[in-house]
Design a protein around this motif. Structure first.
Motif, PDB file in Angstrom:
ATOM      1  N   SER A  39       0.834  -1.205   0.000  1.00 55.17           N
ATOM      2  CA  SER A  39       0.000   0.000   0.000  1.00 55.17           C
ATOM      3  C   SER A  39       0.867   1.254   0.000  1.00 55.17           C
ATOM      4  O   SER A  39       2.028   1.211   0.425  1.00 55.17           O
ATOM      5  CB  SER A  39      -0.901   0.018   1.245  1.00 55.17           C
ATOM      6  N   PRO A  40       0.299   2.386  -0.436  1.00 58.58           N
ATOM      7  CA  PRO A  40       1.063   3.637  -0.374  1.00 58.58           C
ATOM      8  C   PRO A  40       1.356   4.007   1.074  1.00 58.58           C
ATOM      9  O   PRO A  40       0.435   4.190   1.870  1.00 58.58           O
ATOM     10  CB  PRO A  40       0.131   4.652  -1.050  1.00 58.58           C
ATOM     11  N   GLU A  53      11.582   3.919  -0.407  1.00 56.47           N
ATOM     12  CA  GLU A  53      10.615   3.312  -1.319  1.00 56.47           C
ATOM     13  C   GLU A  53      11.277   2.481  -2.414  1.00 56.47           C
ATOM     14  O   GLU A  53      10.653   1.548  -2.948  1.00 56.47           O
ATOM     15  CB  GLU A  53       9.737   4.396  -1.942  1.00 56.47           C
ATOM     16  N   ILE A  72       2.557   0.293  -4.775  1.00 56.67           N
ATOM     17  CA  ILE A  72       1.893   1.595  -4.890  1.00 56.67           C
ATOM     18  C   ILE A  72       2.775   2.636  -4.201  1.00 56.67           C
ATOM     19  O   ILE A  72       3.062   2.533  -3.008  1.00 56.67           O
ATOM     20  CB  ILE A  72       0.493   1.597  -4.256  1.00 56.67           C
ATOM     21  N   LEU A  73       3.173   3.643  -4.957  1.00 55.25           N
ATOM     22  CA  LEU A  73       4.045   4.694  -4.437  1.00 55.25           C
ATOM     23  C   LEU A  73       3.212   5.807  -3.819  1.00 55.25           C
ATOM     24  O   LEU A  73       2.323   6.365  -4.452  1.00 55.25           O
ATOM     25  CB  LEU A  73       4.908   5.262  -5.561  1.00 55.25           C
ATOM     26  N   SER A  74       3.523   6.128  -2.575  1.00 54.28           N
ATOM     27  CA  SER A  74       2.837   7.225  -1.898  1.00 54.28           C
ATOM     28  C   SER A  74       3.163   8.561  -2.538  1.00 54.28           C
ATOM     29  O   SER A  74       4.287   8.797  -2.990  1.00 54.28           O
ATOM     30  CB  SER A  74       3.249   7.260  -0.422  1.00 54.28           C
ATOM     31  N   ALA A 108       6.093  10.152  -0.870  1.00 56.08           N
ATOM     32  CA  ALA A 108       7.288   9.314  -0.885  1.00 56.08           C
ATOM     33  C   ALA A 108       8.548  10.169  -0.826  1.00 56.08           C
ATOM     34  O   ALA A 108       8.548  11.333  -1.227  1.00 56.08           O
ATOM     35  CB  ALA A 108       7.305   8.452  -2.143  1.00 56.08           C
ATOM     36  N   ARG A 125       3.871  -1.005 -10.987  1.00 56.94           N
ATOM     37  CA  ARG A 125       3.846   0.125 -10.068  1.00 56.94           C
ATOM     38  C   ARG A 125       2.696   1.076 -10.381  1.00 56.94           C
ATOM     39  O   ARG A 125       2.472   1.444 -11.522  1.00 56.94           O
ATOM     40  CB  ARG A 125       5.183   0.861 -10.076  1.00 56.94           C
ATOM     41  N   PHE A 158       0.634   4.731  -8.749  1.00 61.26           N
ATOM     42  CA  PHE A 158       0.949   5.877  -7.907  1.00 61.26           C
ATOM     43  C   PHE A 158      -0.294   6.449  -7.252  1.00 61.26           C
ATOM     44  O   PHE A 158      -1.381   6.455  -7.817  1.00 61.26           O
ATOM     45  CB  PHE A 158       1.697   6.972  -8.690  1.00 61.26           C
ATOM     46  N   GLN A 159      -0.088   6.882  -6.026  1.00 60.64           N
ATOM     47  CA  GLN A 159      -1.173   7.431  -5.209  1.00 60.64           C
ATOM     48  C   GLN A 159      -1.415   8.890  -5.540  1.00 60.64           C
ATOM     49  O   GLN A 159      -0.499   9.630  -5.897  1.00 60.64           O
ATOM     50  CB  GLN A 159      -0.817   7.295  -3.727  1.00 60.64           C
ATOM     51  N   THR A 193      -6.724   8.279  -3.041  1.00 60.38           N
ATOM     52  CA  THR A 193      -7.042   8.051  -1.631  1.00 60.38           C
ATOM     53  C   THR A 193      -8.147   9.008  -1.197  1.00 60.38           C
ATOM     54  O   THR A 193      -8.023  10.227  -1.335  1.00 60.38           O
ATOM     55  CB  THR A 193      -5.791   8.225  -0.763  1.00 60.38           C
TER      56      THR A 193
END
Length: 360
Positions: A80-81, A93, A108-110, A113, A129, A131-132, A157
């Motif tokens: 999860s991010p 990350e 999933i990249l926050s 990050a 991958r 992305f959030q 989100t």
């Protein structure tokens, strides 16, 4: 024997991480909202599910692969991010992405990050991958940069437009070491200038509505996952807006304390929207048996947050990779012991609720 070799489960890594993390970072990663009841309940809810193993089935070969958003993954497990992973280890990350690449899951990249899209792509070129994205007051979307780096989906989100009441962070505000002074993927750019957790509140659009989902779909051709769904009512609305996947999540208990544990609400959401879009879940996953149960309840994909951070804290990329292998191998063994040769065979018939808990 190296110390990391003696860590054989996620809980081992959790206990070791709490010893090696600086107090400020430990408080941030482990804390939840208010009395942290949901943090505890997320994990305990899986213990209220009991597995019903089947016997005398050919499980000599197990297949953990499945299709997610039209592409194959080797195992229905991802990360999860999770913000600020550079606080846990300098690999940050990039280490997490490499760990997910090693098992063939999804990373999933926050948006918060400490590594850029480009750094992730270079570190783990073969990982799937995503992305959030948070809905900021400034609706700048760095989609082009993410797509150029091979990011294939947006994870919007929904449950954190305000920061939850995390008491440890109020007592001791999160501070960043000198080498972590920017968030390379954050929007707007003002968020890159100085890192203070409670300033994040000021850049969020607190009046955002479902219109934002329609807007995001109108400007992007990437698959859209909405994360933070916690009720059937919102799941139905999400489906009506044409999302590609619903991500059942309560933000690891960091937003609304006493929110329903995710594996308790998952069955009802599955019954309502299964087949109309994919369904993912996180929250409290610490064992391969937890992944088995979530898949049996109807999740297409299961994600973890804190476990990957614990792995990073203990051993950087090596630690994170071992955590992901532990979870993957525990899932594989649970399938073997339960008479399941393919994850596609998992149905609610493989789990029972402890008497007195009737969410199934």
């Amino acid at each position: 024997m190296k110390k990391i070799d003696r860590l054989v489960c996620v809980e081992d890594f959790a206990q070791e991480a709490k010893q090696v993390l600086a107090k400020n970072a430990k408080d941030y990663f482990t804390s939840g909202a208010d009395d942290e009841i949901t943090v505890v309940q997320n994990t305990e809810a899986f213990s209220r599910l009991l597995i019903r193993p089947r016997v005398l089935r050919d499980v000599s070969v197990r297949n953990l692969s499945t299709m997610i958003l039209g592409k194959s993954v080797k195992v229905p497990l991802g990360v999860s991010p999770s913000a600020f992973q550079g606080l846990a280890h300098s690999d940050g990350e990039c280490g997490s992405a490499k760990a997910v690449e090693a098992i063939g899951g999804i990373f999933i990249l926050s948006v918060f990050a400490t590594k850029s899209y480009e750094e992730i792509a270079a570190a783990a070129p073969n990982v799937r991958r995503w992305f959030q994205f948070y809905m900021h007051k400034d609706r700048q979307v760095k989609e082009k940069a993410a797509q150029k780096a091979g990011f294939e989906a947006i994870v919007l989100t929904l449950d954190a437009q305000s920061v939850g009441n995390r008491r440890s962070s109020r007592r001791d505000p999160l501070e960043f070491p000198s080498h972590l002074k920017s968030l390379p993927n954050a929007t707007p750019d003002a968020a890159q200038k100085e890192l203070k957790i409670f300033e994040l509140h000021d850049i969020m659009d607190h009046g955002v509505t479902w219109e934002a989902v329609s807007w995001l779909k109108s400007i992007s051709n990437l698959p859209l996952v909405v994360k933070g769904i916690q009720t059937v009512e919102d799941a139905i609305i999400a489906v009506s807006h044409g999302v590609d996947a619903i991500f059942v999540s309560n933000h690891g208990g960091r937003q609304v304390d006493t929110a329903v544990p995710t594996c308790d609400i998952l069955p009802e959401i599955v019954r309502t929207v299964k087949g109309k879009c994919e369904i993912y879940v996180d929250g409290g996953v610490r064992r391969g048996t937890d992944i088995f149960k979530a898949l049996a309840l109807g999740a297409n994909m299961v994600f973890v947050g804190r476990p990957i951070v614990y792995g990073l804290a203990v051993g950087g990329t090596v630690g994170a990779t071992k955590v992901m292998h532990i979870l993957r191998d525990e899932l594989d063994l649970t399938m073997a012991l339960s008479g399941v040769s393919n994850v596609s065979e998992l149905t609610p018939s493989y789990v029972n609720r402890v008497p007195g808990h009737s969410h199934l």
